[in-house]
Design a protein around this motif. Structure first.
Motif, short mmCIF file in Angstrom:
data_model
loop_
_atom_site.label_atom_id
_atom_site.label_comp_id
_atom_site.label_asym_id
_atom_site.label_seq_id
_atom_site.Cartn_x
_atom_site.Cartn_y
_atom_site.Cartn_z
N SER A 167 0.83 -1.21 0.00
CA SER A 167 0.00 0.00 0.00
C SER A 167 0.87 1.26 0.00
N LEU A 171 0.98 4.01 -2.97
CA LEU A 171 0.76 5.43 -2.68
C LEU A 171 1.93 6.29 -3.18
N LEU A 174 1.66 6.59 -6.90
CA LEU A 174 0.53 7.44 -7.30
C LEU A 174 0.83 8.92 -7.06
N PHE A 220 19.63 14.85 5.70
CA PHE A 220 18.84 15.06 6.92
C PHE A 220 18.95 13.84 7.85
N VAL A 223 22.23 13.92 9.50
CA VAL A 223 22.29 14.99 10.51
C VAL A 223 21.61 14.51 11.79
N ILE A 224 20.43 13.88 11.63
CA ILE A 224 19.72 13.37 12.81
C ILE A 224 20.62 12.38 13.57
N PHE A 426 10.55 11.88 5.52
CA PHE A 426 9.36 11.21 6.08
C PHE A 426 9.18 9.84 5.43
N ASN A 430 9.51 6.08 7.23
CA ASN A 430 8.23 5.39 7.41
C ASN A 430 7.97 4.29 6.38
N TYR A 432 8.10 4.26 3.01
CA TYR A 432 7.51 4.54 1.69
C TYR A 432 8.61 4.39 0.64
N GLU B 6 4.19 3.92 14.08
CA GLU B 6 3.99 3.57 12.66
C GLU B 6 2.53 3.78 12.26
N ASN B 9 1.69 7.49 12.15
CA ASN B 9 2.21 8.12 10.93
C ASN B 9 1.42 7.70 9.70
N ASN B 10 0.95 6.45 9.68
CA ASN B 10 0.10 5.99 8.57
C ASN B 10 -1.19 6.79 8.50
N ALA B 13 -0.38 10.34 7.32
CA ALA B 13 -0.08 10.35 5.89
C ALA B 13 -1.36 10.18 5.07
N LEU B 17 -2.85 12.99 2.53
CA LEU B 17 -3.01 12.66 1.11
C LEU B 17 -4.46 12.83 0.66
N LEU B 54 -7.58 6.90 -7.15
CA LEU B 54 -6.76 5.78 -6.66
C LEU B 54 -6.01 6.16 -5.38
N ILE B 55 -5.55 7.42 -5.30
CA ILE B 55 -4.84 7.86 -4.08
C ILE B 55 -5.80 7.82 -2.88
N THR B 58 -6.51 4.14 -1.97
CA THR B 58 -5.38 3.48 -1.30
C THR B 58 -5.15 4.07 0.09
N SER B 59 -5.32 5.40 0.20
CA SER B 59 -5.14 6.04 1.51
C SER B 59 -6.16 5.49 2.51
N MET B 62 -5.21 2.07 3.61
CA MET B 62 -4.11 2.05 4.57
C MET B 62 -4.53 2.73 5.88
N ASN B 86 12.99 16.51 15.91
CA ASN B 86 14.39 16.39 15.53
C ASN B 86 14.99 17.78 15.38
N MET B 89 17.67 18.07 12.51
CA MET B 89 17.11 18.17 11.16
C MET B 89 16.50 19.54 10.92
#
Lengths: 499, 169
Positions: A167, A171, A174, A220, A223-224, A426, A430, A432, B6, B9-10, B13, B17, B54-55, B58-59, B62, B86, B89
């Motif tokens: 998935s 994504l 896409l 990045f 750096v982290i 990101f 994660n 992707y 996780e 964050n899913n 995201a 999206l 489709l985005i 799929t989003s 997920m 962070n 960063m």
């Protein structure tokens, strides 16, 4: 057959002139340097070099451009292996195993493999150009919009299948496809997704996206790590660059990857990026230890590097035999022909045989230069890994910013790169697929135009257009298999775990 | 905690999206309205609309299972989840943004050594001689490659900075 050999012998005689020979060597090195610097590419090297060919003879101009391109595609593999930063999209697949190899102290072997594989791929393409150009060009002509769509779709499905989560891979691809939609529509000419910004009318270029998502996100991440006191182990360089036993072990992998590269490369517009991902996927599929792919295995470097150089060489096949450029670089070489009042095509072999013959000889030299310059240069280049990270990463950032600026001579591309640096970080943390997103942007235009063209051609039966034509049907079935196989495997393992 | 992060964050995201897709879809509707009046050929909104659908699909595929799992994890968790920031960063990003922003006014050539020095300093380096020499040498390499070899018109800055930068061209 005798004609071919005597023709190539004449080509070698033509380049035996010290000035011509040294010019080819210089052009090859120039191409490699362009490939190594993030943001600059072999195509950009050709674009910048084309004004210099005005004063040259046709043979000299075309020969130097061809040699520069052949060597330039290889250059990007060096940064892919050493810093996880592909010099161009076609080197993205090399990062999967090249970088883990370098991190485990096998940078020398990874670079040696990339050098040898690139040269071998280029030589295979040169041989196919020499012996089979007209025959292969006819195969390329049998590809219509449905086949091109299917091929691009297969490329995307393969990258999606390589990731840990389907998935997330879908994504990523896409999002890349949506980014490719920004700008003027190829169908109606209307401005899409520009939100009133005139600069978006020309679309978002893929080089800044690639630099941001791969290179700046890597900066990045480092750096982290540095800030969290997580020191990377000092990379030790040991071992031979390449061993014959290793080459012999991978003989079928080389042949398969070169064949994939040549077939994909000669299709106008398809390009070396799809070839390298498909070849990586095939290498994994045929391997006795597919689970090791992605963790740092030499086969994972050999496959994409053989295929991308074979594909870049094969883009010249439709150019010389049909007068159709197989990609952006071939289009620039076509421009060089036209500047000198010549039109490449089937008649070129009769009217000006010295041109294809000399180009063939120059391609041999350029590929040998990859080995010579690569093996000598790589010994010193791997020492870059010994340079402290607090020096190397600021320098990489500078070159990325200037590289992004150089793509279109505007600051917008630089801002795009920085934004995709954040997005890439990101994505990286994660799970992707950065490669999937970049490939989506690269292939987006091709996918859209070929999809629309197919729907126009097969207005009454679109299904037949895509699935009942033998080549497109087969490729689409393969695409769905490579897309759904990981899902099936995941479900199967989940069921097993529950039981 | 790792699984919780996780899933969180899913969900984020997927949400981002879907929102972005809806914004893009709204913009495409304006294009479609324009095309309906002025364009005879196939609509240029067909393909991006397909991608957007489709985005979103799929989003949702997920995001919804991740949200369900997140709720379950929240009930069983003993530790309070936190957002980690962070700092390193963020600093790197700010330095890069400042570099690009100031390059327009000061010029790329003059700002580059300062950027490199600042970046190295941020990475906790305190070997000043090395930092200065690396910054200057890299700037020289940039001038030679991008200005002398490639003739790329790097931003020159304004006022006195422009006059100084022009000396390198």
């Amino acid at each position: 057959m005798a004609d071919i050999f005597s023709g190539v012998a004449q080509g070698f005689a033509a380049i035996s002139d010290p000035v011509v020979f040294l010019s080819i060597v210089a052009a090859s090195l120039f191409g490699i340097v362009f490939g190594v610097i993030p943001g600059l590419s072999a195509v950009m090297a050709l674009t910048l070099f084309i004004p210099f060919t005005f004063q040259m003879s046709t043979v000299m101009g075309v020969v130097l451009l061809s040699a520069m391109y052949a060597a330039g595609v290889f250059g990007g593999s060096m940064t892919a292996v050493l810093f996880n930063i592909p010099g161009a999209p076609e080197n993205a697949a090399t990062c999967f195993d090249g970088y883990p190899l370098a991190q485990s102290g096998k940078a020398t072997q990874a670079l040696g493999c990339a050098i040898f594989s690139s040269a071998l791929g280029g030589l295979f393409a040169t041989l196919s150009l020499m012996f089979f150009a007209p025959m292969l060009a006819n195969v390329a002509l049998s590809f219509g919009p449905p086949e091109f769509f299917a091929l691009c779709f297969l490329g995307l499905c393969v990258v999606i299948g390589l990731g840990s989560s389907v998935s997330k891979g879908v994504l990523s691809a896409l999002v890349g496809l949506l980014l490719a939609c920004v700008g003027v529509s190829p169908m109606s000419g209307a401005a899409r997704l520009t939100f009133g910004f005139p600069i978006l009318m020309s679309g978002i270029r893929y080089i800044p996206i690639m630099l941001g998502a791969f290179a700046i996100s890597e900066v990045f991440t480092r750096v982290i790590d540095i800030k969290q006191g997580r020191e990377y182990e000092k990379v030790t360089l040991s071992g031979k660059m390449m061993e014959w036993a290793e080459i012999l072990r991978m003989k079928w992998l080389y042949l398969r990857s070169a064949a994939i590269g040549i077939i994909i490369g000669m299709l106008p517009g398809a390009g070396a990026t799809i070839a390298s991902f498909l070849s990586y996927n095939e290498a994994q599929r045929w391997s006795k230890y597919p689970e090791k792919f992605g963790t740092g295995i030499i086969d994972g470097v050999a496959a994409p590097e053989t295929a991308n150089n074979a594909a870049s060489g094969a883009t010249l096949i439709p150019l010389f035999s049909l007068g159709i450029p197989g990609g952006p670089a071939a289009a620039i070489i076509l421009g060089a022909f036209e500047i000198h009042g010549l039109t490449p095509g089937p008649l070129l072999f009769f009217t000006n045989p010295e041109i294809p013959n000399t180009v063939l000889a120059a391609l041999f030299i350029a590929n040998l230069m990859i080995i010579v310059a690569g093996f000598y240069g790589a010994k010193y280049l791997v020492r870059v890994l010994m340079v402290p990270q607090y020096i190397i990463f600021p320098i990489i950032s500078t070159f990325c910013i200037l590289g992004a600026f150089a793509v279109g001579n505007n600051m917008f591309d630089v801002w795009v790169m920085l934004i995709f640096g954040l997005i890439g970080t990101f994505m990286r943390t994660n799970g992707y697929s950065i490669a999937g997103m970049v490939l989506g942007v690269v292939l987006g235009f091709l996918l859209e135009t070929n999809f629309i063209q197919t729907t126009v051609i097969f207005e009454k039966n679109i299904f037949a257009g895509f699935f009942l034509r033998p080549i497109s049907g087969t490729i689409l079935v393969l695409s769905f298999i490579s897309l759904f196989m990981p899902v099936y495997k995941q479900l199967k393992s989940l069921k097993k775990a529950k039981a | 905690m790792k699984e919780y992060k996780e899933m969180r964050n899913n969900v984020i995201a997927s949400f981002v999206l879907i929102v972005l897709s809806l914004v893009c879809f709204t913009q495409l509707q304006k294009v479609a309205a324009f095309e309906a009046k002025n364009v005879q050929s196939l609509s240029g909104t067909f393909w991006p609309t397909l991608v957007i659908i489709l985005i979103v699909f799929t989003s949702l595929c997920m995001g919804i299972p991740s949200l369900v799992k997140l709720m379950q994890l929240r009930k069983t968790m003993t530790e309070k989840p936190t957002f980690s920031f962070n700092f390193g960063m963020a600093m790197a990003f700010i330095i890069l943004v400042l570099y690009v922003f100031l390059a327009k006014y000061v010029g790329f050539i003059l700002i580059t050594p300062f950027f490199l020095f600042a970046f190295m300093y941020m990475l906790d380096t305190r070997r000043y001689l090395l930092m200065v020499s690396c910054s200057l040498l890299t700037t020289v390499a940039v001038v030679v490659l991008f200005i002398k070899v490639l003739y790329i018109p790097l931003p020159l800055g304004i006022g006195i900075f422009k006059s100084i930068n022009l000396l390198f061209f």
